[in-house]
Motif scaffolding. Structure first.
Motif, PDB file in Angstrom:
ATOM      1  N   ILE A  36      10.321  44.429 -61.774  1.00 55.85           N
ATOM      2  CA  ILE A  36       9.147  43.860 -60.968  1.00 55.85           C
ATOM      3  C   ILE A  36       8.762  41.882 -61.328  1.00 55.85           C
ATOM      4  N   GLU A  37       8.710  41.633 -59.689  1.00 56.53           N
ATOM      5  CA  GLU A  37       7.864  40.609 -59.192  1.00 56.53           C
ATOM      6  C   GLU A  37       6.204  41.014 -58.229  1.00 56.53           C
ATOM      7  N   ARG A  38       6.364  40.341 -58.913  1.00 58.10           N
ATOM      8  CA  ARG A  38       4.283  40.026 -58.207  1.00 58.10           C
ATOM      9  C   ARG A  38       4.439  39.405 -56.820  1.00 58.10           C
TER      10      ARG A  38
ATOM     11  N   CYS B  45       9.885  24.558 -58.887  1.00 59.75           N
ATOM     12  CA  CYS B  45      10.782  23.654 -59.510  1.00 59.75           C
ATOM     13  C   CYS B  45      11.478  22.607 -59.769  1.00 59.75           C
ATOM     14  N   GLY B  46      11.885  21.342 -60.526  1.00 59.79           N
ATOM     15  CA  GLY B  46      12.633  20.697 -60.441  1.00 59.79           C
ATOM     16  C   GLY B  46      14.209  21.002 -59.378  1.00 59.79           C
ATOM     17  N   GLU B  47      14.950  22.169 -59.888  1.00 55.25           N
ATOM     18  CA  GLU B  47      15.985  22.427 -59.519  1.00 55.25           C
ATOM     19  C   GLU B  47      17.085  21.392 -60.003  1.00 55.25           C
TER      20      GLU B  47
ATOM     21  N   ARG C 203       2.477  44.247 -59.482  1.00 56.14           N
ATOM     22  CA  ARG C 203       2.626  43.243 -60.059  1.00 56.14           C
ATOM     23  C   ARG C 203       1.829  44.052 -61.317  1.00 56.14           C
ATOM     24  N   PHE C 204       2.105  43.196 -62.671  1.00 51.09           N
ATOM     25  CA  PHE C 204       1.952  44.093 -63.418  1.00 51.09           C
ATOM     26  C   PHE C 204       0.731  44.051 -63.707  1.00 51.09           C
ATOM     27  N   GLU C 205      -0.201  45.010 -64.836  1.00 50.95           N
ATOM     28  CA  GLU C 205      -1.640  44.359 -64.748  1.00 50.95           C
ATOM     29  C   GLU C 205      -1.855  44.723 -66.565  1.00 50.95           C
TER      30      GLU C 205
ATOM     31  N   GLY D  49       3.047  23.878 -57.691  1.00 50.99           N
ATOM     32  CA  GLY D  49       2.879  23.182 -59.112  1.00 50.99           C
ATOM     33  C   GLY D  49       2.744  24.745 -59.937  1.00 50.99           C
ATOM     34  N   LYS D  50       3.404  23.992 -61.384  1.00 48.35           N
ATOM     35  CA  LYS D  50       3.232  25.423 -62.447  1.00 48.35           C
ATOM     36  C   LYS D  50       3.016  24.729 -63.151  1.00 48.35           C
ATOM     37  N   PHE D  51       3.048  25.439 -64.871  1.00 45.47           N
ATOM     38  CA  PHE D  51       3.002  25.012 -66.166  1.00 45.47           C
ATOM     39  C   PHE D  51       4.014  24.854 -66.628  1.00 45.47           C
TER      40      PHE D  51
ATOM     41  N   GLY E 166      12.392  33.915 -72.207  1.00 43.46           N
ATOM     42  CA  GLY E 166      12.134  32.729 -70.669  1.00 43.46           C
ATOM     43  C   GLY E 166      10.855  32.187 -71.210  1.00 43.46           C
ATOM     44  N   ASP E 167       9.972  31.356 -70.077  1.00 41.72           N
ATOM     45  CA  ASP E 167       8.938  30.644 -70.121  1.00 41.72           C
ATOM     46  C   ASP E 167       8.267  31.341 -71.058  1.00 41.72           C
ATOM     47  N   ALA E 168       7.887  32.783 -70.733  1.00 38.34           N
ATOM     48  CA  ALA E 168       7.149  33.200 -71.884  1.00 38.34           C
ATOM     49  C   ALA E 168       6.927  33.596 -73.326  1.00 38.34           C
TER      50      ALA E 168
HETATM   51  C1  FAD Z   1       7.184  21.268 -61.481  1.00 40.57           C
HETATM   52  C2  FAD Z   1       8.959  22.435 -62.430  1.00 40.57           C
HETATM   53  C3  FAD Z   1       9.822  21.671 -62.153  1.00 40.57           C
HETATM   54  C4  FAD Z   1      10.897  22.684 -63.302  1.00 40.57           C
HETATM   55  N1  FAD Z   1      11.832  21.851 -63.615  1.00 40.57           N
HETATM   56  C5  FAD Z   1      12.750  22.342 -63.710  1.00 40.57           C
HETATM   57  C6  FAD Z   1      14.797  22.085 -64.178  1.00 40.57           C
HETATM   58  O1  FAD Z   1      14.719  21.382 -63.303  1.00 40.57           O
HETATM   59  N2  FAD Z   1      15.603  22.666 -64.648  1.00 40.57           N
HETATM   60  C7  FAD Z   1      15.394  23.055 -65.487  1.00 40.57           C
HETATM   61  O2  FAD Z   1      16.289  23.628 -66.007  1.00 40.57           O
HETATM   62  N3  FAD Z   1      14.098  24.248 -65.394  1.00 40.57           N
HETATM   63  C8  FAD Z   1      12.667  23.038 -64.956  1.00 40.57           C
HETATM   64  N4  FAD Z   1      11.181  24.084 -65.011  1.00 40.57           N
HETATM   65  C9  FAD Z   1      10.997  24.839 -65.543  1.00 40.57           C
HETATM   66  C10 FAD Z   1      12.377  26.458 -65.573  1.00 40.57           C
HETATM   67  O3  FAD Z   1      11.627  26.031 -63.963  1.00 40.57           O
HETATM   68  C11 FAD Z   1      11.218  27.574 -66.417  1.00 40.57           C
HETATM   69  O4  FAD Z   1      11.020  27.076 -67.277  1.00 40.57           O
HETATM   70  C12 FAD Z   1      11.785  28.740 -65.483  1.00 40.57           C
HETATM   71  O5  FAD Z   1      12.193  29.031 -64.381  1.00 40.57           O
HETATM   72  C13 FAD Z   1      11.909  29.796 -66.795  1.00 40.57           C
HETATM   73  O6  FAD Z   1      11.914  30.798 -66.285  1.00 40.57           O
HETATM   74  P1  FAD Z   1      11.607  32.462 -66.401  1.00 40.57           P
HETATM   75  O7  FAD Z   1      12.705  33.765 -65.873  1.00 40.57           O
HETATM   76  O8  FAD Z   1      11.413  32.601 -68.073  1.00 40.57           O
HETATM   77  O9  FAD Z   1      10.104  32.349 -65.493  1.00 40.57           O
HETATM   78  P2  FAD Z   1      10.411  32.444 -63.670  1.00 40.57           P
HETATM   79  O10 FAD Z   1      10.653  31.230 -63.589  1.00 40.57           O
HETATM   80  O11 FAD Z   1       8.190  31.538 -64.316  1.00 40.57           O
HETATM   81  O12 FAD Z   1       9.810  33.271 -63.932  1.00 40.57           O
HETATM   82  C14 FAD Z   1       8.813  34.708 -63.759  1.00 40.57           C
HETATM   83  C15 FAD Z   1       8.512  35.409 -62.997  1.00 40.57           C
HETATM   84  O13 FAD Z   1       7.890  36.259 -63.038  1.00 40.57           O
HETATM   85  C16 FAD Z   1       6.760  36.694 -62.350  1.00 40.57           C
HETATM   86  N5  FAD Z   1       5.506  37.195 -62.872  1.00 40.57           N
HETATM   87  C17 FAD Z   1       4.726  37.080 -63.336  1.00 40.57           C
HETATM   88  N6  FAD Z   1       3.792  37.541 -63.894  1.00 40.57           N
HETATM   89  C18 FAD Z   1       4.036  38.846 -63.269  1.00 40.57           C
HETATM   90  C19 FAD Z   1       3.618  39.564 -63.187  1.00 40.57           C
HETATM   91  N7  FAD Z   1       2.143  39.855 -63.718  1.00 40.57           N
HETATM   92  N8  FAD Z   1       3.685  40.813 -62.923  1.00 40.57           N
HETATM   93  C20 FAD Z   1       4.995  40.148 -61.835  1.00 40.57           C
HETATM   94  N9  FAD Z   1       5.507  39.770 -61.563  1.00 40.57           N
HETATM   95  C21 FAD Z   1       5.305  38.740 -62.403  1.00 40.57           C
HETATM   96  C22 FAD Z   1       6.499  34.997 -60.985  1.00 40.57           C
HETATM   97  O14 FAD Z   1       6.097  35.550 -60.316  1.00 40.57           O
HETATM   98  C23 FAD Z   1       8.604  34.786 -61.629  1.00 40.57           C
HETATM   99  O15 FAD Z   1       8.793  34.986 -60.557  1.00 40.57           O
HETATM  100  C24 FAD Z   1      10.169  23.428 -63.877  1.00 40.57           C
HETATM  101  C25 FAD Z   1       9.303  23.839 -64.052  1.00 40.57           C
HETATM  102  C26 FAD Z   1       8.032  23.346 -63.441  1.00 40.57           C
HETATM  103  C27 FAD Z   1       6.858  23.607 -63.288  1.00 40.57           C
END
Ligand code: FAD
Length: 364
Positions: free
Chosen positions: A34-36, A46-48, A128-130, A245-247, A266-268
């Protein structure tokens, strides 16, 4: 939506969520992710930039089948890059050979989600997951019963909170936008007062570049958009879109990523390289491990704790080294005047800085 039943519920469709969903579905489990957001990968925060498979292997030599995890059609590789250019506050340049390429992150995430869907995972958008009530996921579109839940919901993970798992401490804010023009095939990172405690960047694409700033709030005395404006003015950028922006998790992995029938990834889970904020490769690698263990749990009762064991074996050492190096940088290079940043970069020299960006020890 009536109560939906699934084996594995993945929250989030970023690289970690799509990778987990894909590999769990490929093994034959019933997967829902699921995706919010309305559209996967939009807006881009992201820096891509992605390292080549060889670079990823040099950082995480224990990761298996990187070719499979990172297989990507050539049209999704936007621009090849050959080096990382570090610029110290005095403008002194160090070029580190480093092979990588840039992506359009929205198209990249959509492609990965497409692979998961092709494997049989069902994607529900704007969902959205709540929270979790009596073992059932509550979402804005209704309840979902699951046997295993995977939190791939980014740095501020709500799933981690609901599972009682630790959350990322001291994440750094970072902003990004696209700038028009032709840029050299280097990832450029600027250090010093332009981005206190982190860096600002130019990451070249085709006819444009991804430009951005990250900082450590404890070293900064303005807002991130103020820092971005200074950076943009200094480089005469023609900004093409809205600043997003993001954290970014900054302290390495959280202490525990499994709780009961839930996992985070992942980031979580803080799967981010502390010294540069890169997280896509780790999200993909850990996402795959997480999805495979979740499916094995459903199909043959494999303990979910195996996920923690495997990702730690593959990623923990380099991530801890990176987190340690980041702490050293905070103490010696970033706290204080810009001359300290310049001096530290000079003292480290090219070889040690090359180790630094590859999650390797800088001192024997
Ligand atoms: C400005 C910036 C630049 C970056 N540049 C780079 C880079 O160049 N190269 C690199 O490798 N990394 C980069 N990163 C880090 C990278 O973007 C993350 O590490 C990566 O996206 C992590 O993937 P993820 O799937 O864990 O999380 P995310 O990509 O954040 O995905 C999480 C997903 O969960 C969804 N979500 C969140 N909460 C809920 C909810 N309650 N219910 C349902 N869905 C939800 C979000 O909408 C999102 O789609 C950068 C980060 C930032 C902020």
């Amino acid at each position: 939506m009536e109560t939906l039943k699934t084996d594995i519920l993945v929250v989030g469709s970023g690289p970690a969520g799509s990778s987990a969903a894909r590999y769990a579905a490929e093994k034959g489990a019933k997967v829902t992710f699921i995706e919010r957001r309305k559209e996967v990968g939009v807006p881009v925060r992201c820096g891509e930039f992605l390292p080549s498979i060889d670079e990823i292997r040099s950082m995480f030599p224990k990761a298996e089948d990187l070719e499979g995890t990172f297989e990507l059609p050539s049209e999704l590789r936007v621009r090849e890059t050959t080096a990382i250019r570090l610029v110290d506050p005095k403008g002194r340049i160090t070029d580190l050979p480093f092979i990588g390429f840039t992506i359009d992150r929205d198209r990249y995430d959509q492609y990965q989600a497409g692979l998961a869907a092709k494997a049989g995972a069902e994607l529900i958008k704007e969902c959205r997951f709540e929270g979790i009530e009596n073992g059932v996921a509550v979402t804005e579109k209704g309840n979902i019963e699951y046997k295993v839940i995977i939190g791939a919901d980014g740095p501020g993970s709500r799933v981690a909170r609901e599972l009682g798992l630790p959350r990322n401490r001291n994440p750094y804010p970072a902003v990004t936008a696209q700038a028009k023009g032709d840029f050299e095939p280097y990832v450029v990172m600027f250090f010093g007062g332009i981005a206190p405690g982190a860096y600002s960047w130019i990451i070249p694409k085709k006819g444009q570049a991804n430009v951005g700033v990250g900082f450590s709030p404890k070293f900064a005395d303005g807002t991130l958009s103020e820092y971005f404006d200074i950076f943009a003015k200094k480089n005469d950028f023609e900004i093409m879109n809205r600043l997003e922006g993001k954290f970014v998790p900054s302290e390495g992995p959280i202490a525990s990523t499994v709780s009961g029938n839930g996992m985070v990834v992942g980031d979580a889970a803080g799967h981010v390289i502390s010294v540069n904020g890169g997280g896509i490769p780790l999200a993909m690698i850990a996402g795959r491990i997480c999805g495979e263990v979740a499916a094995d749990n459903i199909l043959s009762s494999r303990p979910l704790e195996d996920y923690e064991k495997v990702w730690r074996d593959v990623m923990l050492k380099p991530l801890k080294t990176a987190a340690f190096n980041k702490k050293l940088a905070d103490i010696f290079a970033f706290s204080g005047a810009e001359w300290r940043t310049s001096m530290c970069m000079k003292l480290l020299g090219k070889r040690r800085m090359a180790n630094l960006i590859r999650c390797k020890r800088i001192f024997p």
